[in-house]
Design an enzyme around this catalytic site. Structure first.
Site, short mmCIF file in Angstrom:
data_model
loop_
_atom_site.label_atom_id
_atom_site.label_comp_id
_atom_site.label_asym_id
_atom_site.label_seq_id
_atom_site.Cartn_x
_atom_site.Cartn_y
_atom_site.Cartn_z
CB CYS A 100 -0.89 -0.01 1.24
SG CYS A 100 -1.98 1.41 1.37
CG HIS A 142 -5.66 -2.58 -0.87
ND1 HIS A 142 -4.59 -3.13 -0.19
CD2 HIS A 142 -5.44 -1.23 -0.89
CE1 HIS A 142 -3.77 -2.15 0.20
NE2 HIS A 142 -4.26 -0.99 -0.23
CD GLU A 143 -6.67 1.09 -3.79
OE1 GLU A 143 -6.80 2.11 -3.09
OE2 GLU A 143 -5.58 0.52 -3.96
CG HIS A 146 -7.32 2.75 1.42
ND1 HIS A 146 -6.45 3.00 2.44
CD2 HIS A 146 -6.61 2.04 0.50
CE1 HIS A 146 -5.25 2.48 2.16
NE2 HIS A 146 -5.32 1.88 0.98
#
Ligand code: NI
Length: 172
Positions: A100, A142-143, A146
């Site tokens: 990341c 993953h994004e 966030h």
């Protein structure tokens, strides 16, 4: 339009929950999207979420053509995703290494859904709906994490699988 500073783990904005975008056609959003894409490309990243540049809106960008960081994976079309929603297709999970831009120099092994459906709006306000698997599915999970204040180290179940990229780590 500019390359922005990417916030690093420990910055409070990375733990915050981002808010939904009310109007995907907003001009300020265009600037944000340009900044996200420029910053992602400048950092040689595969994806970037708005909170990583300190903007708490539900916008992510991702994509990779030929992948130098991940040479064995399929390309992912460059995508802007506004107000993304993910649903898992099936129960199958897959563990693999992630990195990341907010956790530079480190890698960790994370379990993700193998196949997902994701929806949202692109930069022109058109709806996107895709069913994807493998690396593409991993990047989107993953994004979108966030946007909920989740950085991948929080998902590592065995911290032996977390460390600095260096000779011999990770072993693949
Ligand atoms: Ni990230």
């Amino acid at each position: 339009m500019a390359v922005k500073k990417v916030l690093k783990m420990g910055h409070k904005d990375l733990w915050a929950c981002a808010v939904e975008v009310k109007n995907p056609f907003d001009d300020t959003l265009k600037l944000l999207i340009q900044d996200l894409i420029e910053t992602m490309l400048d950092s040689d990243g595969v994806g970037l979420a708005a909170p990583q540049i300190g903007v708490l809106k539900r916008v992510v960008v991702f994509g990779v053509d030929k992948c130098e960081r991940y040479p064995d994976v399929e390309p992912i079309p460059r995508t802007v995703l506004i107000n993304p929603v993910i649903s898992a297709i099936g129960d199958a999970m897959e563990e693999d290494w992630e990195g990341c831009l907010s956790v530079p120099g480190m890698r960790g092994r994370v379990s993700r859904y193998k196949t997902i459906k994701y929806t949202g709006y692109d930069e022109t306000g058109d709806e996107i709906s895709r069913i994807v698997e493998g690396f593409h599915a991993r990047v989107v999970q993953h994004e979108v994490d966030h946007l909920d204040g989740i950085i991948y180290p929080l998902r590592i179940t065995d911290l032996h699988n977390f460390g600095f990229s260096q000779d011999g780590f990770p072993e693949e």
